[in-house]
Design an enzyme around this catalytic site. Sequence first.
Site, short mmCIF file in Angstrom:
data_model
loop_
_atom_site.label_atom_id
_atom_site.label_comp_id
_atom_site.label_asym_id
_atom_site.label_seq_id
_atom_site.Cartn_x
_atom_site.Cartn_y
_atom_site.Cartn_z
N GLY A 86 0.84 -1.20 0.00
CA GLY A 86 0.00 0.00 0.00
C GLY A 86 0.87 1.24 0.00
CB SER A 87 -0.07 4.79 0.33
OG SER A 87 -1.22 4.56 -0.40
CG PHE A 88 1.03 5.34 4.33
CD1 PHE A 88 1.57 6.52 3.89
CD2 PHE A 88 -0.34 5.23 4.42
CE1 PHE A 88 0.78 7.59 3.54
CE2 PHE A 88 -1.15 6.29 4.08
CZ PHE A 88 -0.60 7.47 3.64
N GLY A 89 3.34 1.33 3.34
CA GLY A 89 4.07 0.16 3.79
C GLY A 89 3.49 -1.09 3.16
CE LYS A 106 -3.18 -0.45 5.54
NZ LYS A 106 -4.54 -0.15 5.06
CG ASP A 201 -10.51 3.99 -2.86
OD1 ASP A 201 -10.58 4.03 -4.10
OD2 ASP A 201 -9.43 3.93 -2.23
CE LYS A 203 -7.86 1.14 -4.16
NZ LYS A 203 -6.84 2.15 -4.25
CG ASP A 219 -7.51 0.94 1.69
OD1 ASP A 219 -7.48 1.86 2.52
OD2 ASP A 219 -6.93 0.99 0.60
CB THR A 239 -7.17 3.16 -14.12
OG1 THR A 239 -8.17 2.16 -14.07
CG2 THR A 239 -5.90 2.60 -14.70
P1 ATP Z 1 -3.68 1.87 -0.74
O1 ATP Z 1 -2.38 2.50 -1.05
O2 ATP Z 1 -4.31 1.16 -1.92
O3 ATP Z 1 -4.64 2.74 -0.02
P2 ATP Z 1 -3.22 0.65 1.75
O4 ATP Z 1 -1.92 1.18 2.23
O5 ATP Z 1 -4.43 1.23 2.36
O6 ATP Z 1 -3.31 0.67 0.19
P3 ATP Z 1 -4.50 -1.87 1.91
O7 ATP Z 1 -5.30 -1.53 0.68
O8 ATP Z 1 -5.23 -1.91 3.18
O9 ATP Z 1 -3.25 -0.91 2.01
O10 ATP Z 1 -3.76 -3.25 1.69
C1 ATP Z 1 -2.93 -3.46 0.56
C2 ATP Z 1 -3.19 -4.85 0.01
O11 ATP Z 1 -2.88 -5.83 1.02
C3 ATP Z 1 -4.66 -5.12 -0.36
O12 ATP Z 1 -4.93 -4.70 -1.67
C4 ATP Z 1 -4.74 -6.64 -0.20
O13 ATP Z 1 -4.28 -7.29 -1.37
C5 ATP Z 1 -3.78 -6.93 0.94
N1 ATP Z 1 -4.51 -7.00 2.20
C6 ATP Z 1 -4.91 -5.97 2.97
N2 ATP Z 1 -5.57 -6.39 4.06
C7 ATP Z 1 -5.61 -7.73 3.99
C8 ATP Z 1 -6.16 -8.76 4.81
N3 ATP Z 1 -6.82 -8.47 5.94
N4 ATP Z 1 -6.02 -10.04 4.42
C9 ATP Z 1 -5.36 -10.35 3.28
N5 ATP Z 1 -4.80 -9.42 2.46
C10 ATP Z 1 -4.93 -8.13 2.80
#
Ligand code: ATP
Length: 407
Positions: A86-89, A106, A201, A203, A219, A239
């Site tokens: 994701g964006s922060f890790g 996360k 969001d 997606k 998310d 996108t």
């Molecule tokens: P973004 O930059 O898209 O906002 P983010 O930092 O909010 O990302 P998440 O979207 O919460 O991060 O998680 C990134 C990815 O990790 C998800 O698209 C998914 O594939 C995986 N993921 C997140 N949470 C879980 C979970 N509880 N179980 C399994 N996979 C997960």
Amino acid sequence: MVKKTKAPVTYAKMKGVVSYFTALIKDKKFGSSHSMYYRQMDFLRSESLSEDDGAAAVCFSDPPTEEPQSRVSAADFDYLKVIGTGSFGKVFLAKHRENGTHYAVKVLQKHIILSRKEERHVMCEHRVLLKTLNHPFLVKLHFSFQTKDRLYLVLDYACGGELFYHLQRELVFCEPRARFYAAEMASALGYLHSLNIVYRDLKPENILLDSAGHVVLTDFGLCKEGVAGRDTTRTFCGTPEYLAPEVLQQKEYDRTVDWWGLGAVLHEMLYGLPPFYSADRFEMLRNIIYQPLVLKPGVSSGARDLLKRLLNRDRAKRLGAKRDLVELQSHSFFSSIQWDELVAKKIPPPFIPSLSSPGDLTNIDPRFTDLPVPQSLGACEEYGATFPGFTYISENTSSLSVQTRGH
Ligand code: ATP
């Protein structure tokens, strides 16, 4: 099927690009578009501030309260694999050392959050997670804690993987299967709306499956998508094909953006592509805003009618505009769904992910699992409470016999 890319396009940049081309499409005045771009970025900045003042009421600037010491720490887990980025890790599959339970952890890097001035949005995501602990189709937070350099969110591991990982393999879903997923998503969105949370969001990468094949939304978009100023470097993944036209045009919008998003996702499940899709990104933006919706034969008239109503550009006339989820529940496409049973998880899922154990990674995309796990995770991390209010232990898991580690 659209190939999902995690292009390093920042959210602000993407918004800027969208604004810029929206202006071009609308006005066809190339001369005035430059100043319009900056006016729109100012608009985004003020929108972001007003949101933080409103629903996202936990402000980072609130006077810091003393952080309770968590009995759970980063060192209580073994970090096995990367399962998402994701964006922060990154998100890791981790196993609790004492009770053996698998979680999705996360891990957010504080320095990235601070350098992008995204503290408020991260705290708001945390707050939404705490508010939404009791819905079967929303990811559940078990613990959250922090070290000097990182924030940790310990979530249920949705081991069925991303819904669209399966759709990419199968190209389309049959109607009963698409109906089941759409109904579970609708139920989750309706619940968020009842708490005055707009997801915004919806997606593909945020729709996961659990081990039994039920939907798990992750998310939480309200806070995550809080729009920052032009200096933000937050990643905008993929996108804008699932965004409602009013969001793309930066018009006023409300919870009905989620019903548009559901329509876009349902369209992709039934037809294999999102509505208005074009390989040319700017063509697609133009299509979302102006192109009439064309629904090819091959799906039932009930499904097409639902899509037309959800993908109505006039948000006041969109299905769900007046009575929210109730309007969707009474649509003929969902007539076979017993909603109480659905929420009680009594309707058997149409597809059960193949899993050999609770920590199975079969359904996780190798583009994640091939990434290295940093050795430093959980290893003698120094404590630091720079994000007051972040520590949390769920009631159900507070009885865990975990060692006290001072943080
Ligand atoms: P973004 O930059 O898209 O906002 P983010 O930092 O909010 O990302 P998440 O979207 O919460 O991060 O998680 C990134 C990815 O990790 C998800 O698209 C998914 O594939 C995986 N993921 C997140 N949470 C879980 C979970 N509880 N179980 C399994 N996979 C997960």
